[in-house]
Motif scaffolding. Structure first.
Motif, PDB file in Angstrom:
ATOM      1  N   SER A 124      42.880 -14.358   0.965  1.00 19.57           N
ATOM      2  CA  SER A 124      42.401 -14.651   2.353  1.00 19.57           C
ATOM      3  C   SER A 124      41.342 -14.865   2.076  1.00 19.57           C
ATOM      4  O   SER A 124      40.175 -15.213   2.663  1.00 19.57           O
ATOM      5  CB  SER A 124      42.426 -14.728   3.727  1.00 19.57           C
ATOM      6  N   GLU A 125      41.099 -15.544   1.130  1.00 21.42           N
ATOM      7  CA  GLU A 125      38.913 -15.506   0.457  1.00 21.42           C
ATOM      8  C   GLU A 125      38.424 -16.039   1.134  1.00 21.42           C
ATOM      9  O   GLU A 125      38.984 -17.302   1.103  1.00 21.42           O
ATOM     10  CB  GLU A 125      38.673 -15.411  -0.730  1.00 21.42           C
ATOM     11  N   LEU A 126      37.326 -16.046   2.103  1.00 23.81           N
ATOM     12  CA  LEU A 126      36.239 -16.863   2.758  1.00 23.81           C
ATOM     13  C   LEU A 126      35.863 -17.843   1.121  1.00 23.81           C
ATOM     14  O   LEU A 126      34.997 -16.789   0.686  1.00 23.81           O
ATOM     15  CB  LEU A 126      35.716 -16.065   3.464  1.00 23.81           C
ATOM     16  N   THR A 127      35.413 -18.716   1.984  1.00 19.57           N
ATOM     17  CA  THR A 127      34.467 -19.965  -0.006  1.00 19.57           C
ATOM     18  C   THR A 127      33.247 -20.550   1.416  1.00 19.57           C
ATOM     19  O   THR A 127      33.713 -21.003   2.549  1.00 19.57           O
ATOM     20  CB  THR A 127      35.294 -21.028  -0.669  1.00 19.57           C
ATOM     21  N   PRO A 132      35.074 -29.766  -5.881  1.00 21.15           N
ATOM     22  CA  PRO A 132      35.970 -28.537  -6.290  1.00 21.15           C
ATOM     23  C   PRO A 132      35.009 -27.686  -6.611  1.00 21.15           C
ATOM     24  O   PRO A 132      35.702 -26.440  -7.567  1.00 21.15           O
ATOM     25  CB  PRO A 132      36.331 -28.922  -7.263  1.00 21.15           C
ATOM     26  N   VAL A 133      33.806 -27.202  -6.413  1.00 18.73           N
ATOM     27  CA  VAL A 133      33.018 -26.180  -6.857  1.00 18.73           C
ATOM     28  C   VAL A 133      32.795 -24.837  -5.594  1.00 18.73           C
ATOM     29  O   VAL A 133      31.859 -24.537  -5.544  1.00 18.73           O
ATOM     30  CB  VAL A 133      31.546 -26.388  -7.432  1.00 18.73           C
ATOM     31  N   ARG A 134      33.655 -24.912  -4.441  1.00 19.83           N
ATOM     32  CA  ARG A 134      33.341 -23.884  -3.256  1.00 19.83           C
ATOM     33  C   ARG A 134      33.407 -22.281  -4.227  1.00 19.83           C
ATOM     34  O   ARG A 134      34.819 -22.344  -5.322  1.00 19.83           O
ATOM     35  CB  ARG A 134      34.976 -24.486  -2.961  1.00 19.83           C
TER      36      ARG A 134
END
Length: 303
Positions: A124-127, A132-134
């Motif tokens: 559940s990582e935060l970005t 599309p370069v998150r």
């Protein structure tokens, strides 16, 4: 004027309590059969917010089956399963998680070589940044993990350290804090102190009490009545898939709880049978109460 209702399994149930008193999770006469094998039968269990409900039992008592029903891994085949007073039948763990029911198993679902903060957000990582370069928002994940751990009283000097370098008690506490952060209202803990010594068991029990004080409904699965009695508000003892005891803390003593866990009724029956055998002096055999008194204290035998 209030009226009683009759449940499908024949029990007469009172009118539904006010929402504030309604259990978060409730089993009424619940059971599970695997073909012709009946693993669980006629079990009643209520989990309230701000309480620790302890489920005790020996190996094969039905504790694992009970966990799987509540956490959505398996569906019950008899009785009722209610969440917030409404009948449910989960088709998978994701549905249970969506309703705020999280289970922390003995393996903890952690990656030993990854840092603490990465394990906290595993899956559940935060970005941040535009698609599309998150990319990973590492600073926010570290800050959030530290805040959530501290909220439960867990202070770690270095969140970059691999989670495998933490003690067993600390890893359990990280898993508990992770479940709380991701919205758990009901927290199921599967034998969290089974492989721990006295000190580390105490650490885990302290954080279980902290989770209860934050308003969570905690289900503590254990075979250790001493650990259960330290933090428990209600106790349910399973034996061979059925409920042998269901009592609030005010209704049962530690000695009585240990007596049920030690199989006092079975020991008494065995002593009666042995009395019929020639050459066996049953007066020299210990009573069930003596067996209960001789049960190991928390942490003994962990060597």
């Amino acid at each position: 004027m209030t009226t009683d209702k009759t449940a499908p399994h024949g029990a007469v149930l009172p009118e539904a309590p006010p929402e504030g008193e309604r259990p978060l999770v409730e089993l009424r006469g619940a059971g599970k059969s695997y073909g012709t094998v009946r693993a669980l039968h006629g079990v009643d269990l209520a989990v309230h917010a701000g309480q620790v409900t302890c489920v005790l039992g020996d190996n094969g008592a039905g504790k694992s089956t009970l966990i799987k029903i509540i956490s959505g891994l398996h569906q019950h085949t008899e009785g009722e399963f209610l969440v917030d007073g409404a009948p449910v039948r989960f088709t998978g763990p994701r549905e249970a998680l969506d309703r705020g029911i999280a289970a922390v198993y003995q393996d903890l679902a952690t990656v030993p070589l990854m840092p603490v903060w990465r394990n906290f957000f595993l899956g559940s990582e935060l970005t941040k940044g535009p698609w599309p370069v998150r990319r990973l928002d590492i600073a926010r994940m570290k800050r959030t993990a530290d805040e959530e751990l501290r909220a439960l009283g867990i202070v770690l000097d270095d969140l970059e350290q691999p989670v495998g370098t933490l003690s067993g008690g600390q890893r359990q506490c990280v898993a508990i804090a992770r479940a709380v952060h991701f919205g758990a209202r009901v927290l199921i803990l599967d034998e969290p102190t089974a492989a721990l010594g006295v000190k580390q068991s105490g650490v885990v029990l302290k954080y279980i009490a902290a989770a209860r004080d934050r308003g969570l409904g905690v289900v503590l699965i254990t075979h250790n009545p001493h650990h259960a009695y330290l933090v428990g508000d209600h106790f349910s003892v399973l034996r061979l898939g059925t409920s042998e005891l269901s009592a609030a803390r005010s209704e049962v003593s530690l000695e009585e709880l240990t007596h049920h866990m030690a199989g006092g009724a079975e020991l008494a029956a065995l002593k009666h049978e042995l009395a019929q055998v020639r050459g066996v002096d049953v007066e020299e055999l210990p009573d069930a109460a003596d067996v209960a008194d001789a049960a190991p204290a928390p942490g003994e035998g962990n060597g």
